[in-house]
Design an enzyme around this catalytic site. Structure first.
Site, mmCIF file in Angstrom:
data_model
loop_
_atom_site.group_PDB
_atom_site.id
_atom_site.type_symbol
_atom_site.label_atom_id
_atom_site.label_comp_id
_atom_site.label_asym_id
_atom_site.label_seq_id
_atom_site.Cartn_x
_atom_site.Cartn_y
_atom_site.Cartn_z
ATOM 1 C CD GLU A 128 -8.819 -9.367 -3.050
ATOM 2 O OE1 GLU A 128 -9.323 -8.907 -2.173
ATOM 3 O OE2 GLU A 128 -7.544 -9.697 -2.696
ATOM 4 C CE LYS A 137 -3.991 -2.339 2.459
ATOM 5 N NZ LYS A 137 -4.637 -2.356 3.469
ATOM 6 C CG HIS A 179 -4.979 -6.383 -0.165
ATOM 7 N ND1 HIS A 179 -6.128 -6.434 0.685
ATOM 8 C CD2 HIS A 179 -5.068 -7.527 -1.111
ATOM 9 C CE1 HIS A 179 -7.185 -7.297 -0.159
ATOM 10 N NE2 HIS A 179 -6.365 -7.799 -0.961
ATOM 11 C CE1 TYR A 189 -9.274 -3.467 0.861
ATOM 12 C CE2 TYR A 189 -8.219 -1.213 0.134
ATOM 13 C CZ TYR A 189 -8.083 -2.650 0.718
ATOM 14 O OH TYR A 189 -6.843 -3.143 1.243
ATOM 15 C CG ASN A 198 -3.331 -2.368 7.190
ATOM 16 O OD1 ASN A 198 -3.407 -2.167 6.142
ATOM 17 N ND2 ASN A 198 -4.332 -2.939 7.688
#
Ligand code: IDP
Ligand code: MG
Length: 144
Positions: free
Chosen positions: A128, A11, A117, A51, A114
């Protein structure tokens, strides 16, 4: 046990912290092969679409903005039980609950920012991977 593929994203905070090599090293040391990889800066449509499962959650718009805040690396990891193996390498969503030595425990600042993913199951993984990659972009190893 079977060979699986899973979708991983570093990310924007992971890219900002210059952790691409560190994170790829953890995948490879765990026996996962990177069989597709690219850097991109997500559009709003891409971030919202990726998302969309979280669209009713209170943190959705913040999450979309976070995912658009800088470039990301997306990759397909392949190996024995790759989906669970990657989730283990990542650690729990909330870094304060993530196992010692996991990516999130070592590098994440918050439950939102965080670092990584990872797909959470076989059907999600297929969906995905197809979200980001054509079949022709996935490169199986040909040297044995
Ligand atoms: P995961 O990334 O560990 O699979 P999910 O529950 O699927 O976690 O949530 C997707 C992403 O949404 C998380 O990685 C994190 O960036 C963000 N997120 C999840 N829960 C919260 C929250 O309670 N507050 C803010 N952001 C959250
Ligand atoms: Mg998830």
């Amino acid at each position: 046990m079977s060979v699986e593929q899973t979708l991983s994203i570093i990310k924007p905070d992971g890219i900002q912290k210059n952790l691409i090599g560190e994170i790829y090293n953890r995948f490879e040391k765990a026996g996962l092969e990177i069989v597709a990889s690219k850097m991109l800066h997500l559009s709003k449509d891409q971030a919202e679409g990726f998302y969309s499962v979280h669209s009713e959650r209170p943190f959705y718009s913040d999450l979309v903005n976070y995912m658009m805040s800088g470039p990301v690396m997306v990759q397909v990891l392949q190996g024995e039980s790759a989906i669970d193996a990657n989730r283990k390498i990542m650690g729990a969503t909330n870094p304060s609950e993530a196992a010692a030595g996991s990516i999130r425990a070592d590098f994440a600042d918050s439950i939102e920012e965080n670092i990584v993913h990872g797909s959470d199951g076989p059907e999600t993984a297929i969906h995905e991977i197809n979200f980001f990659f054509d079949d022709s972009e996935i490169c199986q190893r040909t040297r044995t």
